[in-house]
Scaffold this motif. Structure first.
Motif, mmCIF file in Angstrom:
data_model
loop_
_atom_site.group_PDB
_atom_site.id
_atom_site.type_symbol
_atom_site.label_atom_id
_atom_site.label_comp_id
_atom_site.label_asym_id
_atom_site.label_seq_id
_atom_site.Cartn_x
_atom_site.Cartn_y
_atom_site.Cartn_z
ATOM 1 N N ILE A 87 4.733 -5.141 -4.618
ATOM 2 C CA ILE A 87 4.129 -6.297 -3.956
ATOM 3 C C ILE A 87 2.694 -5.941 -3.550
ATOM 4 O O ILE A 87 2.469 -4.885 -2.954
ATOM 5 N N PRO A 88 1.720 -6.786 -3.847
ATOM 6 C CA PRO A 88 0.318 -6.475 -3.514
ATOM 7 C C PRO A 88 0.005 -6.660 -2.031
ATOM 8 O O PRO A 88 -0.898 -7.420 -1.651
ATOM 9 N N MET A 89 0.747 -5.944 -1.176
ATOM 10 C CA MET A 89 0.545 -6.090 0.263
ATOM 11 C C MET A 89 -0.829 -5.578 0.705
ATOM 12 O O MET A 89 -1.557 -6.253 1.439
ATOM 13 N N ARG A 90 -1.134 -4.365 0.264
ATOM 14 C CA ARG A 90 -2.407 -3.756 0.697
ATOM 15 C C ARG A 90 -3.596 -4.565 0.203
ATOM 16 O O ARG A 90 -4.604 -4.733 0.919
ATOM 17 N N GLU A 91 -3.496 -5.070 -1.017
ATOM 18 C CA GLU A 91 -4.589 -5.853 -1.600
ATOM 19 C C GLU A 91 -4.957 -7.044 -0.731
ATOM 20 O O GLU A 91 -6.127 -7.427 -0.627
ATOM 21 N N HIS A 92 -3.942 -7.630 -0.063
ATOM 22 C CA HIS A 92 -4.183 -8.823 0.747
ATOM 23 C C HIS A 92 -4.169 -8.529 2.245
ATOM 24 O O HIS A 92 -4.101 -9.452 3.056
ATOM 25 N N GLY A 93 -4.208 -7.246 2.610
ATOM 26 C CA GLY A 93 -4.245 -6.884 4.026
ATOM 27 C C GLY A 93 -2.972 -7.178 4.769
ATOM 28 O O GLY A 93 -2.985 -7.400 5.985
ATOM 29 N N MET A 94 -1.828 -7.174 4.074
ATOM 30 C CA MET A 94 -0.555 -7.534 4.688
ATOM 31 C C MET A 94 0.453 -6.391 4.624
ATOM 32 O O MET A 94 1.663 -6.617 4.661
ATOM 33 N N GLU A 95 -0.025 -5.164 4.528
ATOM 34 C CA GLU A 95 0.885 -4.021 4.473
ATOM 35 C C GLU A 95 1.447 -3.735 5.870
ATOM 36 O O GLU A 95 0.696 -3.569 6.831
ATOM 37 N N PRO A 96 2.778 -3.688 6.026
ATOM 38 C CA PRO A 96 3.371 -3.429 7.347
ATOM 39 C C PRO A 96 2.996 -2.038 7.863
ATOM 40 O O PRO A 96 2.828 -1.096 7.082
ATOM 41 N N GLY A 97 2.896 -1.929 9.168
ATOM 42 C CA GLY A 97 2.596 -0.644 9.779
ATOM 43 C C GLY A 97 3.835 0.107 10.217
ATOM 44 O O GLY A 97 3.737 1.122 10.897
ATOM 45 N N HIS A 98 5.028 -0.383 9.842
ATOM 46 C CA HIS A 98 6.284 0.254 10.225
ATOM 47 C C HIS A 98 7.131 0.470 8.977
ATOM 48 O O HIS A 98 6.921 -0.167 7.944
ATOM 49 N N GLY A 99 8.088 1.389 9.051
ATOM 50 C CA GLY A 99 8.942 1.699 7.928
ATOM 51 C C GLY A 99 9.922 0.581 7.605
ATOM 52 O O GLY A 99 10.146 -0.330 8.405
ATOM 53 N N PHE A 100 10.536 0.688 6.422
ATOM 54 C CA PHE A 100 11.439 -0.369 5.989
ATOM 55 C C PHE A 100 12.679 -0.441 6.873
ATOM 56 O O PHE A 100 13.157 -1.529 7.194
ATOM 57 N N ALA A 101 13.222 0.717 7.285
ATOM 58 C CA ALA A 101 14.402 0.716 8.150
ATOM 59 C C ALA A 101 14.098 0.021 9.472
ATOM 60 O O ALA A 101 14.948 -0.698 10.020
#
Length: 317
Positions: A87-101
């Motif tokens: 998923i292009p999260m980083r490209e759109h500035g939407m990368e979560p700052g927490h782990g998946f769990a």
């Protein structure tokens, strides 16, 4: 203007909205990883919940969760890495700052509609992060870091920002004394036994206060529990025992959400990582066999490793 040509701005993230947020969540495009493995096999079965110190399960549960912590970390890291690549999260500035769990245990993930990122790629859906916003004549003004501002033209604005359920429950009552009872303690938000009945107001049942990865399914199980309680199939325990249970679950929510520091309340009750265990407690109260797959003759492996869902409890009326 044709409604299909309107510019729509959605303020919010998660279950309520998917466009703009302060802290990005895990916004998933599919529920499978590594070529078709459902995340249900990683997080929504009995074996997965052994990696979580389940509230009310005792010291053995905490010890086993500690022993399995490296495996839980590896699964979270691998799953998160897969989605970050897919998923292009980083490209759109939407990368979560927490782990998946953490996303699972705090209900900080959502499933996107089919073709969502195709719309992002073509430009008909645009992400925008903001610390705050105000309305302007032509739409919204988003406030970023420092003095940075961005105008978002919009014909329609949808405020999908959620709500504070604990505040709404308190505001239902006129009596200051009852408001204080509802407010709870530093260990809990609104202290609800089985996430449903207040220990000191047992005549009031609340359905839907706790979130799950599937809110309709979680609320349906609670509603079945309430129906059996009203039918007299079982009784709730005494006030002290209910309050002890509420406090233990409150501490769990605080740990798993990263909140609950001194002077803070847990963020919100989320059953995401302990949904099977929560349903086990409801089943035991109702006099139903909690081992739903074994009861239906599906075998030991299915009981421990297949995902649990609404269909497993469909015969409970």
């Amino acid at each position: 203007m044709d409604h299909r040509a309107k510019r729509v701005a959605i303020v919010g993230a998660g279950t309520s909205g998917l466009a703009a947020c302060k802290n990005p969540q895990w916004l998933l495009h599919r529920a499978e990883v590594w070529g078709g493995v459902s995340i249900g096999y990683l997080y929504m079965n009995r074996f997965a919940e052994l990696m979580v110190p389940r509230p009310g399960a005792g010291a053995a549960s905490r010890l086993l969760a500690a022993l399995l912590a490296p495996l839980a970390w590896a699964i979270s890291a691998a799953t998160g890495a897969y989605y970050r690549r897919a998923i292009p999260m980083r490209e759109h500035g939407m990368e979560p700052g927490h782990g998946f769990a953490r996303g699972v245990s705090s209900c900080l993930l959502s499933m996107l509609p089919d073709g969502f990122y195709d719309k992002v790629k073509e430009g008909s859906v645009v992400f925008a992060r903001s610390r705050s916003f105000v309305f302007c004549h032509d739409g919204l003004v988003l406030h970023g870091a420092g003095a940075e501002k961005r105008v978002v033209p919009a014909d329609v604005v949808v405020l999908a920002t959620g709500f504070r359920g604990d505040e709404k429950l308190r505001d239902m009552f006129a009596s200051p004394r009852v408001k204080d009872i509802i407010a709870g303690s530093p260990d809990t938000a609104v202290p609800l036994y089985r996430e449903c009945v207040h220990p000191r107001i047992p005549q009031m049942a609340v359905v839907g206060h706790a979130e799950g990865l599937n809110n309709i399914y979680a609320s349906e199980m609670t509603a079945k529990w309430v129906a059996r309680l009203l039918d007299g199939a079982f009784r709730v325990p005494g006030v002290r025992r209910m309050e002890e249970s509420c406090a233990e679950w409150g501490r769990y929510y605080a740990r798993r959400s990263g909140g609950g520091g001194e002077g803070q309340r847990p963020w919100r009750p989320c059953l995401g990582a302990v949904n099977v265990w929560y349903n086990d407690e409801l089943c035991r109260d109702m006099g139903c066999d909690p081992r739903r797959k074994r009861m239906k003759g599906q075998g030991l492996l299915a009981e421990w490793f297949q995902p649990y869902g609404a269909v497993d409890y469909a015969d409970i009326q």
